[in-house]
Design a protein around this motif. Structure first.
Motif, PDB file in Angstrom:
ATOM      1  N   GLU A 182      66.896  56.314 -80.699  1.00 20.03           N
ATOM      2  CA  GLU A 182      67.582  57.120 -79.682  1.00 20.03           C
ATOM      3  C   GLU A 182      69.050  56.684 -79.604  1.00 20.03           C
ATOM      4  O   GLU A 182      69.352  55.491 -79.588  1.00 20.03           O
ATOM      5  CB  GLU A 182      66.929  56.931 -78.309  1.00 20.03           C
ATOM      6  N   PHE A 190      61.884  55.477 -69.697  1.00 21.71           N
ATOM      7  CA  PHE A 190      61.845  56.922 -69.939  1.00 21.71           C
ATOM      8  C   PHE A 190      62.232  57.253 -71.379  1.00 21.71           C
ATOM      9  O   PHE A 190      61.593  58.069 -72.034  1.00 21.71           O
ATOM     10  CB  PHE A 190      62.771  57.655 -68.960  1.00 21.71           C
ATOM     11  N   ARG A 191      63.279  56.629 -71.867  1.00 20.99           N
ATOM     12  CA  ARG A 191      63.711  56.884 -73.253  1.00 20.99           C
ATOM     13  C   ARG A 191      63.899  55.555 -73.961  1.00 20.99           C
ATOM     14  O   ARG A 191      64.897  54.874 -73.781  1.00 20.99           O
ATOM     15  CB  ARG A 191      65.006  57.700 -73.266  1.00 20.99           C
ATOM     16  N   MET A 192      62.893  55.192 -74.756  1.00 15.92           N
ATOM     17  CA  MET A 192      62.906  53.890 -75.428  1.00 15.92           C
ATOM     18  C   MET A 192      63.043  54.088 -76.938  1.00 15.92           C
ATOM     19  O   MET A 192      62.888  55.197 -77.448  1.00 15.92           O
ATOM     20  CB  MET A 192      61.583  53.159 -75.159  1.00 15.92           C
ATOM     21  N   PHE A 195      57.982  52.825 -78.564  1.00 12.45           N
ATOM     22  CA  PHE A 195      57.089  53.203 -77.473  1.00 12.45           C
ATOM     23  C   PHE A 195      55.730  53.577 -78.043  1.00 12.45           C
ATOM     24  O   PHE A 195      55.533  53.548 -79.259  1.00 12.45           O
ATOM     25  CB  PHE A 195      57.692  54.346 -76.644  1.00 12.45           C
ATOM     26  N   GLN A 197      52.563  56.455 -78.097  1.00 14.23           N
ATOM     27  CA  GLN A 197      52.202  57.839 -77.776  1.00 14.23           C
ATOM     28  C   GLN A 197      50.692  57.982 -77.708  1.00 14.23           C
ATOM     29  O   GLN A 197      49.956  57.253 -78.384  1.00 14.23           O
ATOM     30  CB  GLN A 197      52.731  58.786 -78.856  1.00 14.23           C
ATOM     31  N   GLU A 264      60.437  66.030 -68.617  1.00 15.43           N
ATOM     32  CA  GLU A 264      59.180  66.120 -69.375  1.00 15.43           C
ATOM     33  C   GLU A 264      58.392  64.814 -69.320  1.00 15.43           C
ATOM     34  O   GLU A 264      58.917  63.742 -69.565  1.00 15.43           O
ATOM     35  CB  GLU A 264      59.506  66.448 -70.848  1.00 15.43           C
ATOM     36  N   GLU A 266      54.901  65.208 -70.519  1.00 16.58           N
ATOM     37  CA  GLU A 266      54.026  65.478 -71.664  1.00 16.58           C
ATOM     38  C   GLU A 266      54.369  66.850 -72.239  1.00 16.58           C
ATOM     39  O   GLU A 266      54.793  67.749 -71.511  1.00 16.58           O
ATOM     40  CB  GLU A 266      52.567  65.472 -71.179  1.00 16.58           C
ATOM     41  N   GLY A 267      54.162  67.010 -73.533  1.00 13.48           N
ATOM     42  CA  GLY A 267      54.322  68.326 -74.161  1.00 13.48           C
ATOM     43  C   GLY A 267      52.966  68.840 -74.618  1.00 13.48           C
ATOM     44  O   GLY A 267      52.183  68.086 -75.208  1.00 13.48           O
ATOM     45  N   SER A 306      50.709  65.763 -76.142  1.00 11.10           N
ATOM     46  CA  SER A 306      51.441  64.561 -76.540  1.00 11.10           C
ATOM     47  C   SER A 306      52.159  63.932 -75.346  1.00 11.10           C
ATOM     48  O   SER A 306      53.018  64.558 -74.723  1.00 11.10           O
ATOM     49  CB  SER A 306      52.466  64.943 -77.617  1.00 11.10           C
ATOM     50  N   VAL A 307      51.800  62.694 -75.049  1.00 10.73           N
ATOM     51  CA  VAL A 307      52.417  62.024 -73.893  1.00 10.73           C
ATOM     52  C   VAL A 307      52.706  60.569 -74.244  1.00 10.73           C
ATOM     53  O   VAL A 307      51.970  59.940 -75.003  1.00 10.73           O
ATOM     54  CB  VAL A 307      51.498  62.136 -72.647  1.00 10.73           C
ATOM     55  N   GLY A 308      53.791  60.037 -73.694  1.00  8.57           N
ATOM     56  CA  GLY A 308      54.147  58.639 -73.923  1.00  8.57           C
ATOM     57  C   GLY A 308      53.464  57.736 -72.902  1.00  8.57           C
ATOM     58  O   GLY A 308      53.467  58.031 -71.709  1.00  8.57           O
ATOM     59  N   ARG A 311      56.140  56.380 -70.586  1.00  5.62           N
ATOM     60  CA  ARG A 311      56.720  57.386 -69.680  1.00  5.62           C
ATOM     61  C   ARG A 311      55.753  57.659 -68.536  1.00  5.62           C
ATOM     62  O   ARG A 311      56.156  57.841 -67.390  1.00  5.62           O
ATOM     63  CB  ARG A 311      57.074  58.668 -70.430  1.00  5.62           C
TER      64      ARG A 311
HETATM   65  P1  ATP Z   1      62.660  64.383 -75.059  1.00  3.48           P
HETATM   66  O1  ATP Z   1      63.085  65.818 -74.977  1.00  3.48           O
HETATM   67  O2  ATP Z   1      62.453  63.704 -73.737  1.00  3.48           O
HETATM   68  O3  ATP Z   1      63.435  63.561 -76.053  1.00  3.48           O
HETATM   69  P2  ATP Z   1      60.768  65.153 -76.952  1.00  3.48           P
HETATM   70  O4  ATP Z   1      60.577  66.600 -76.632  1.00  3.48           O
HETATM   71  O5  ATP Z   1      61.563  64.754 -78.117  1.00  3.48           O
HETATM   72  O6  ATP Z   1      61.207  64.401 -75.655  1.00  3.48           O
HETATM   73  P3  ATP Z   1      58.191  64.794 -77.948  1.00  3.48           P
HETATM   74  O7  ATP Z   1      58.607  64.664 -79.341  1.00  3.48           O
HETATM   75  O8  ATP Z   1      57.581  66.067 -77.479  1.00  3.48           O
HETATM   76  O9  ATP Z   1      59.393  64.448 -77.008  1.00  3.48           O
HETATM   77  O10 ATP Z   1      57.275  63.549 -77.577  1.00  3.48           O
HETATM   78  C1  ATP Z   1      56.100  63.668 -76.825  1.00  3.48           C
HETATM   79  C2  ATP Z   1      56.085  62.696 -75.664  1.00  3.48           C
HETATM   80  O11 ATP Z   1      56.369  61.374 -76.109  1.00  3.48           O
HETATM   81  C3  ATP Z   1      57.124  62.984 -74.597  1.00  3.48           C
HETATM   82  O12 ATP Z   1      56.652  63.944 -73.684  1.00  3.48           O
HETATM   83  C4  ATP Z   1      57.265  61.626 -73.943  1.00  3.48           C
HETATM   84  O13 ATP Z   1      56.207  61.414 -72.998  1.00  3.48           O
HETATM   85  C5  ATP Z   1      57.078  60.673 -75.105  1.00  3.48           C
HETATM   86  N1  ATP Z   1      58.371  60.229 -75.640  1.00  3.48           N
HETATM   87  C6  ATP Z   1      59.149  60.875 -76.547  1.00  3.48           C
HETATM   88  N2  ATP Z   1      60.260  60.166 -76.808  1.00  3.48           N
HETATM   89  C7  ATP Z   1      60.196  59.043 -76.056  1.00  3.48           C
HETATM   90  C8  ATP Z   1      61.035  57.900 -75.896  1.00  3.48           C
HETATM   91  N3  ATP Z   1      62.179  57.777 -76.580  1.00  3.48           N
HETATM   92  N4  ATP Z   1      60.649  56.933 -75.035  1.00  3.48           N
HETATM   93  C9  ATP Z   1      59.490  57.046 -74.346  1.00  3.48           C
HETATM   94  N5  ATP Z   1      58.655  58.089 -74.460  1.00  3.48           N
HETATM   95  C10 ATP Z   1      58.985  59.080 -75.305  1.00  3.48           C
END
Ligand code: ATP
Length: 440
Positions: A182, A190-192, A195, A197, A264, A266-267, A306-308, A311
């Motif tokens: 990142e 929140f953004r690591m 992490f 999944q 977000e 979870e997606g 898909s959920v972290g 997060r």
């Molecule tokens: P964002 O828009 O927040 O970067 P993303 O749409 O790229 O997320 P996905 O690729 O859909 O995220 O990842 C699925 C899930 O993984 C996310 O909903 C989140 O819960 C988790 N996740 C994604 N990136 C990270 C991160 N850098 N750190 C922590 N959790 C993450």
């Protein structure tokens, strides 16, 4: 906005103070976007994963488990589109050299860090961590740390199907590490950059994908409600047509209202047959499935959730955090649902003279399979506050009356009410509390 008293700074401080989360390699001033989890944090992460697995594997249709490798062959990530497309736009400030995600700053304005307005051009920054296997560092040895767990599910789809005698529809679920470089890791967990999944890919016939998509959206919302998250802070947000990834037929984000806005959590996506088609094309192996009824082959469609882990961890902390004034002091309390709380109960002797009896009670509850803490230091009031701050739903105090009536005082975290409970009923008391839909 919600009226929560929780702020990011308070959550970060509590996590450090009580051993939930530490900055990684802190004695060497840390590694940006990387965290270590302390004893309580590890218990909470394991609980999150256990509850997720329980929902996945209790689905009416089969959901099988997978534990794929973290190092990924470059072919996999070419087929998935990550090598070409998994990047964020970035800009650097020419004066202070600070780097930003281009969509996080207004390039018409000055650098938020140094106040100058001299930007580099916007460039694409690859988010995957690249490495090379073995001694030769040439292009044939390139591998990537996986940026998501899903691809190992797709490339093992045929293996899982043929070695487990499962039929479409079925799912494959996986929990594992993912890595993303990142540009600006932020908002704590929140953004690591490293992490975990929890991802599930559900394979079905194309004509059934819409209804499985709806079903999984409902199930996943129910999961978050069941964890005790406040219902008015969780919502399902459908992606607008121009927001959808090119391969996605539909996508809903489960969003949570953090102090920094709705984000977000979870997606959930209907990915159609994109993934299996891509891997068939790139690998030359046909991943289509033969339908015994129609005697034709077809490419299964995929519904993804898909959920972290972290997060969700952060979400649970924000949701549970509360402060209230008690006797002129601020009481900090994590109002976790009892099944989420790191400790289901704490056991305390009123006096050190009662250590043996109280400790025996503590050991019995541990043997019954509960996560419990023994706490005998400081005044009872201080001990209660300590347990409040880590979210322990009930404290059992063994006092001198206990020697006579075989009862302990059960003190409720949320109401601070006390009641006497028979010692031989404690297991039942804790189990009952953990299975209640709502604690209060
Ligand atoms: P964002 O828009 O927040 O970067 P993303 O749409 O790229 O997320 P996905 O690729 O859909 O995220 O990842 C699925 C899930 O993984 C996310 O909903 C989140 O819960 C988790 N996740 C994604 N990136 C990270 C991160 N850098 N750190 C922590 N959790 C993450």
């Amino acid at each position: 906005m919600s009226s929560s008293v929780a702020t990011l700074d308070k959550i970060v401080a509590l996590c450090k103070r009580r051993g939930f989360v530490y900055p990684s390699a802190e004695i060497y001033s840390g590694l940006n976007g990387v965290y270590d989890f302390g004893p309580l944090g590890t218990v909470l992460k394991n609980t999150i994963k256990r509850l997720w697995l329980a929902q996945m594997t209790s689905f009416a249709q089969e959901v099988l488990l997978l534990d794929g490798a973290i190092l990924g062959a470059s072919e996999v990530w070419k087929a998935s589109g990550h090598v070409e497309n998994f990047s964020d736009p970035m800009v650097d400030c020419l004066v202070c050299k600070k780097r930003y995600r281009a969509d996080d700053v207004d390039l018409e304005k000055n650098c938020p860090h140094c106040g100058n307005k001299q930007w580099t051009d916007v460039r694409q920054f690859q988010l995957m961590f690249q490495t090379s296997l073995g001694a030769l560092a040439d292009s044939t040895n390139i591998a990537y740390l996986r940026p998501e767990t899903a691809q190992s599910i797709f490339v093992n789809f045929k293996n899982v199907m043929s070695t487990n005698r499962v039929k479409i529809p079925f799912g494959i679920a996986q929990i594992g590490k993912a890595f993303r470089n990142e540009i600006t890791p932020k908002q704590f967990l929140f953004r690591m950059r490293e992490f975990e999944q929890m991802e599930m890919e559900f394979f079905c016939k194309g004509q059934d994908a819409d209804s499985f998509f709806d079903l999984w959206c409902q199930r996943r919302l129910a999961f978050f409600h069941d964890l005790g998250l406040k219902q008015d802070r969780v919502r399902l947000r459908p992606h607008a047509a121009d927001e959808l990834a090119h391969y996605s037929k539909a996508c809903n984000d489960v969003e949570y209202e953090f102090p920094f806005g709705w984000k977000e959590l979870e997606g959930i996506a209907n990915r159609a047959d994109f993934d299996l088609t891509q891997h068939s094309k790139f690998s030359g192996k046909d991943l289509a499935v033969f339908d015994e009824e129609t005697k034709t082959s077809y490419m299964p469609h995929v519904v993804e959730s898909s959920v972290g882990v972290e997060r969700l961890f952060l979400t649970l902390l924000f949701d549970a955090y509360d402060e209230e004034a008690v006797d002129g002091e601020v009481r900090t309390v994590l109002r976790f649902h009892p099944k989420v709380a790191p400790y289901a109960a704490a056991v305390m002797p009123l006096s050190n003279k009662l250590h043996d009896q109280a400790h025996a009670l503590f050991v019995n509850l541990k043997k019954a399979g509960f996560s419990v803490q023994y706490d005998d230091s400081g005044s009872i009031g201080k001990r209660y506050r300590r347990q409040d701050e880590i979210g322990t739903p009930v404290c059992f105090t063994f006092d001198f009356d206990s020697l006579e009536d075989n009862k302990v005082t059960a003190r409720n975290r949320d109401t601070m009410q006390q009641e006497r409970v028979a010692i031989d009923q404690l297991e039942h008391y804790v189990r009952d509390m953990m299975t209640k839909a709502c604690f209060l």
